[in-house]
Design a protein around this motif. Structure first.
Motif, mmCIF file in Angstrom:
data_model
loop_
_atom_site.group_PDB
_atom_site.id
_atom_site.type_symbol
_atom_site.label_atom_id
_atom_site.label_comp_id
_atom_site.label_asym_id
_atom_site.label_seq_id
_atom_site.Cartn_x
_atom_site.Cartn_y
_atom_site.Cartn_z
ATOM 1 N N ALA A 285 -47.164 37.071 42.332
ATOM 2 C CA ALA A 285 -46.640 37.110 40.964
ATOM 3 C C ALA A 285 -45.644 35.968 40.734
ATOM 4 N N ALA A 286 -44.829 35.670 41.739
ATOM 5 C CA ALA A 286 -43.854 34.591 41.605
ATOM 6 C C ALA A 286 -44.557 33.239 41.489
ATOM 7 N N VAL A 287 -45.618 33.040 42.272
ATOM 8 C CA VAL A 287 -46.368 31.793 42.214
ATOM 9 C C VAL A 287 -47.038 31.646 40.852
ATOM 10 N N LEU A 288 -47.597 32.754 40.336
ATOM 11 C CA LEU A 288 -48.221 32.705 39.019
ATOM 12 C C LEU A 288 -47.196 32.347 37.955
ATOM 13 N N SER A 289 -46.016 32.923 38.044
ATOM 14 C CA SER A 289 -44.972 32.620 37.062
ATOM 15 C C SER A 289 -44.634 31.131 37.077
ATOM 16 N N ALA A 290 -44.531 30.567 38.264
ATOM 17 C CA ALA A 290 -44.236 29.138 38.371
ATOM 18 C C ALA A 290 -45.375 28.313 37.780
ATOM 19 N N ALA A 291 -46.616 28.730 38.034
ATOM 20 C CA ALA A 291 -47.768 28.012 37.492
ATOM 21 C C ALA A 291 -47.782 28.089 35.970
ATOM 22 N N LEU A 292 -47.430 29.249 35.430
ATOM 23 C CA LEU A 292 -47.388 29.395 33.980
ATOM 24 C C LEU A 292 -46.318 28.504 33.371
ATOM 25 N N ILE A 293 -45.184 28.421 34.035
ATOM 26 C CA ILE A 293 -44.111 27.571 33.527
ATOM 27 C C ILE A 293 -44.569 26.120 33.516
ATOM 28 N N LEU A 294 -45.185 25.675 34.597
ATOM 29 C CA LEU A 294 -45.652 24.293 34.664
ATOM 30 C C LEU A 294 -46.762 24.042 33.656
ATOM 31 N N THR A 295 -47.702 24.978 33.532
ATOM 32 C CA THR A 295 -48.801 24.812 32.598
ATOM 33 C C THR A 295 -48.292 24.749 31.174
ATOM 34 N N LYS B 132 -48.731 49.224 37.904
ATOM 35 C CA LYS B 132 -47.937 49.104 36.678
ATOM 36 C C LYS B 132 -47.838 47.615 36.361
ATOM 37 N N THR B 133 -48.164 47.243 35.137
ATOM 38 C CA THR B 133 -48.075 45.838 34.758
ATOM 39 C C THR B 133 -47.135 45.677 33.578
ATOM 40 N N ASP B 134 -46.408 44.579 33.597
ATOM 41 C CA ASP B 134 -45.527 44.199 32.501
ATOM 42 C C ASP B 134 -45.613 42.679 32.370
ATOM 43 N N LEU B 135 -46.423 42.237 31.432
ATOM 44 C CA LEU B 135 -46.673 40.815 31.273
ATOM 45 C C LEU B 135 -46.057 40.317 29.975
ATOM 46 N N ASP B 136 -45.339 39.236 30.051
ATOM 47 C CA ASP B 136 -44.918 38.478 28.878
ATOM 48 C C ASP B 136 -45.687 37.168 28.954
ATOM 49 N N VAL B 137 -46.814 37.123 28.261
ATOM 50 C CA VAL B 137 -47.697 35.963 28.322
ATOM 51 C C VAL B 137 -47.252 34.968 27.251
ATOM 52 N N PRO B 138 -46.952 33.732 27.646
ATOM 53 C CA PRO B 138 -46.523 32.728 26.668
ATOM 54 C C PRO B 138 -47.620 32.422 25.655
ATOM 55 N N VAL B 139 -47.228 32.253 24.401
ATOM 56 C CA VAL B 139 -48.148 31.868 23.330
ATOM 57 C C VAL B 139 -47.524 30.676 22.606
ATOM 58 N N ILE B 140 -48.252 29.585 22.584
ATOM 59 C CA ILE B 140 -47.771 28.343 21.978
ATOM 60 C C ILE B 140 -48.357 28.228 20.576
ATOM 61 N N ASN C 261 -55.241 26.118 21.242
ATOM 62 C CA ASN C 261 -56.032 27.321 21.499
ATOM 63 C C ASN C 261 -56.557 27.344 22.929
ATOM 64 N N ALA C 262 -57.017 26.195 23.419
ATOM 65 C CA ALA C 262 -57.503 26.109 24.798
ATOM 66 C C ALA C 262 -56.372 26.367 25.790
ATOM 67 N N LEU C 263 -55.200 25.828 25.506
ATOM 68 C CA LEU C 263 -54.039 26.018 26.373
ATOM 69 C C LEU C 263 -53.633 27.489 26.408
ATOM 70 N N ASN C 264 -53.563 28.133 25.244
ATOM 71 C CA ASN C 264 -53.223 29.554 25.195
ATOM 72 C C ASN C 264 -54.262 30.401 25.930
ATOM 73 N N ALA C 265 -55.535 30.068 25.780
ATOM 74 C CA ALA C 265 -56.592 30.801 26.478
ATOM 75 C C ALA C 265 -56.466 30.620 27.991
ATOM 76 N N ASN C 266 -56.120 29.404 28.426
ATOM 77 C CA ASN C 266 -55.940 29.123 29.851
ATOM 78 C C ASN C 266 -54.783 29.930 30.427
ATOM 79 N N ILE C 267 -53.673 29.970 29.718
ATOM 80 C CA ILE C 267 -52.505 30.719 30.191
ATOM 81 C C ILE C 267 -52.836 32.208 30.282
ATOM 82 N N ALA C 268 -53.481 32.749 29.248
ATOM 83 C CA ALA C 268 -53.849 34.168 29.246
ATOM 84 C C ALA C 268 -54.837 34.477 30.369
ATOM 85 N N ALA C 269 -55.785 33.585 30.603
ATOM 86 C CA ALA C 269 -56.773 33.794 31.669
ATOM 87 C C ALA C 269 -56.103 33.802 33.041
ATOM 88 N N ARG C 270 -55.136 32.926 33.249
ATOM 89 C CA ARG C 270 -54.419 32.897 34.535
ATOM 90 C C ARG C 270 -53.620 34.177 34.752
#
Length: 143
Positions: free
Chosen positions: A15-25, A72-80, A90-99
């Protein structure tokens, strides 16, 4: 029981690695979207604050929470929003949500395996997946 604990640690690390990837993406494309040619005079903070909100790229989040006996999941998925290139946005938002969904699916699979292999006398603590993000810079001159 030790194996169950190591899976939880691996889940937390995932989860921590995914968070870092989301921040970079999320941050890299926004940097390019907000880039402008340098001017001779940098605008003051007041000038930047006076810009209309429609001139800026916005970052909000979509909260997704789910809970069952295994996970139990608690996701705050970024939306640009607000990018000039809406198809890229739209492609970027779809990529972030897919990850985010892929990470939750991987953790859900681990939780299901752990739940199925547990001894019925053991108490099963649900796995938890949380995705949070922090906007460090919005690319404006003030930042």
């Amino acid at each position: 029981m030790n194996n169950h604990r190591s899976k939880r640690i691996a889940t937390t690390i995932s989860a921590a690695v995914l968070s870092a990837a989301l921040i970079l993406t999320a941050s890299t494309p926004m940097t390019f979207a907000a880039a402008t040619a340098p001017s001779a005079q940098e605008p003051s903070v007041a000038q930047v604050a006076d810009k209309q909100a429609s001139d800026r790229v916005h970052l909000t989040s979509k909260n997704v929470t789910k809970s069952n006996a295994q996970l139990k999941t608690d996701l705050d998925v970024p939306v640009i929003s607000g990018m000039k290139d809406t198809s890229y946005q739209n492609a970027l938002n779809a990529n972030i949500a897919a990850r985010a969904n892929a990470a939750v699916d991987a953790i859900a699979k681990q939780a299901a395996e752990a739940y199925a292999s547990r001894d019925s006398s053991d108490v099963f603590w649900p796995f938890e997946a949380a995705v949070k993000f922090e906007l460090i810079s919005d690319g404006s001159a003030a930042n």
